[in-house]
Write an enzyme that holds these catalytic residues in place. Structure first.
Site, PDB file in Angstrom:
ATOM      1  N   SER A  31       0.851  -1.182   0.000  1.00  0.00           N
ATOM      2  CA  SER A  31       0.000   0.000   0.000  1.00  0.00           C
ATOM      3  C   SER A  31       0.898   1.246   0.000  1.00  0.00           C
ATOM      4  O   SER A  31       1.712   1.404  -0.908  1.00  0.00           O
ATOM      5  CB  SER A  31      -0.956  -0.055   1.190  1.00  0.00           C
ATOM      6  OG  SER A  31      -1.981   0.885   1.060  1.00  0.00           O
ATOM      7  N   TRP A  32       0.769   2.123   1.004  1.00  0.00           N
ATOM      8  CA  TRP A  32       1.672   3.281   1.039  1.00  0.00           C
ATOM      9  C   TRP A  32       3.133   2.846   0.964  1.00  0.00           C
ATOM     10  O   TRP A  32       3.960   3.508   0.336  1.00  0.00           O
ATOM     11  CB  TRP A  32       1.448   4.114   2.316  1.00  0.00           C
ATOM     12  CG  TRP A  32       2.640   4.952   2.652  1.00  0.00           C
ATOM     13  CD1 TRP A  32       3.529   4.761   3.664  1.00  0.00           C
ATOM     14  CD2 TRP A  32       3.124   6.084   1.905  1.00  0.00           C
ATOM     15  NE1 TRP A  32       4.534   5.704   3.609  1.00  0.00           N
ATOM     16  CE2 TRP A  32       4.305   6.532   2.545  1.00  0.00           C
ATOM     17  CE3 TRP A  32       2.674   6.754   0.771  1.00  0.00           C
ATOM     18  CZ2 TRP A  32       5.040   7.624   2.091  1.00  0.00           C
ATOM     19  CZ3 TRP A  32       3.401   7.846   0.310  1.00  0.00           C
ATOM     20  CH2 TRP A  32       4.567   8.277   0.969  1.00  0.00           C
ATOM     21  N   ASP A  68      -9.555  -5.301  -5.392  1.00  0.00           N
ATOM     22  CA  ASP A  68      -9.089  -4.065  -4.753  1.00  0.00           C
ATOM     23  C   ASP A  68      -9.610  -2.895  -5.579  1.00  0.00           C
ATOM     24  O   ASP A  68      -8.926  -2.384  -6.469  1.00  0.00           O
ATOM     25  CB  ASP A  68      -7.559  -4.057  -4.684  1.00  0.00           C
ATOM     26  CG  ASP A  68      -7.024  -2.914  -3.833  1.00  0.00           C
ATOM     27  OD1 ASP A  68      -7.808  -2.004  -3.509  1.00  0.00           O
ATOM     28  OD2 ASP A  68      -5.823  -2.928  -3.513  1.00  0.00           O
TER      29      ASP A  68
END
Length: 314
Positions: A112-113, A267
């Site tokens: 993710s990040w 997602d």
């Protein structure tokens, strides 16, 4: 995943700007070096990250990025200055930590990040990266932030309406991440707390696209809510402090660096087109779309991460 393992060394690294970053190492001190870049921003390097690595073959470095986890100062404090918490600062911290631990090159694991940070770090220092394993891949572009904070309202209309209405009417058609960042800097503690609750409620909602989803229990903690909301809105409202589109545009810098991109077909808040475009621009990367997975390590992603990391050991 591998059994739980405890660190054999840990410490606090003074990275300047009044910031001290917590780090730890586990596994084999003589194994293949690897570094973990957690998500969020602000999630911290929780013990579960250690279990993606074979402790007999890897020397694993985990650290809490500026402002979160065991690093100090903690961004949950509204008085903590976030101007010294940017992607550029985090990249410099990774390099300081690599030098401090006497690592020449390491595998980078990020989610993710952490995938955004991993890409930015690897493009800045490709000679220090032996391989990249990234899952729930994002580049934190302005378009991606707009998608999450506005377009995902098409999937969760009632929840998004509550999220939008958490900011003043004059801000509802503009940059919602920026509007929340301003509320989180309000001198009134009640305004800050309400903004943190509203932001984290939406943060928990837009990833809710797979069966068996459960709310993130960390958001029940007022301190974590404030920390997460402050850091995420800070980075999102500034599009990760990177020129827009840079991570795709500069993917050629990763030539010769092998990578595995793992992403859930379900997602929706971070659509699969993001890693697909990255894979088109980075010939040394392999994209695997997992049909049963959403955002995060569930739905079969975790097992694929372990397999990819195993492939690069030694």
């Amino acid at each position: 995943m591998y059994p739980p393992v405890e660190p054999y060394a840990h410490g606090m690294l003074d990275v300047g700007d009044g910031q001290h970053v917590y780090w730890e190492t586990c596994g084999n001190p003589h194994g293949t070096p690897a570094v973990v870049l957690h998500g969020g921003p602000g999630s911290g390097a929780t013990p579960g990250w250690r279990r993606y690595f074979d402790p007999a073959r890897y020397r694993v470095v985990l650290f809490d990025q500026r402002g979160c986890g065991r690093s100090r100062p903690n961004a949950a404090d509204p008085g903590v200055d976030l101007s010294v918490n940017t992607t550029g600062h985090l990249i410099a911290d990774i390099e300081r930590l690599r030098t401090h631990l006497d690592v020449d090159r390491w595998l980078v694991l990020g989610a993710s990040w952490g995938s955004t940070l991993g890409l930015a770090y690897a493009q800045r220092h490709p000679e220090r990266v032996s391989a990249l394993v990234l899952f729930s891949v994002v580049t934190t572009s302005r378009h991606e932030v707009e998608w999450i904070t506005r377009e995902m309202g098409r999937i969760f209309p009632a929840e998004w309406a509550r999220f939008r209405d958490g900011v003043p009417p004059a801000d509802r058609d503009g940059d919602l991440a920026g509007a929340y960042a301003r509320l989180l800097a309000d001198p009134d503690p009640a305004v800050r707390e309400r903004a943190a609750r509203d932001w984290c409620a939406w943060d928990d909602t837009h990833v809710r696209t797979v069966p068996g989803w459960r709310p993130d229990p960390r958001f029940e903690d007022p301190g974590f809510r404030m920390l997460s909301a402050r850091l995420v809105t800070h980075y999102w409202s500034n599009a990760a402090f990177l020129p827009d589109g840079q991570l795709l545009r500069d993917a050629h810098r990763l030539a010769g660096v092998p990578g595995v991109l793992l992403h859930g077909r379900l997602d929706i808040s971070s659509p699969p087109v993001i890693p697909w475009r990255l894979a088109q621009a980075w010939p040394d990367a392999r994209l695997e779309l997992v049909e049963t997975a959403g955002h995060g390590a569930r739905g079969g992603i975790g097992a694929r991460v372990v397999a990819a990391v195993d492939d690069f050991a030694g």
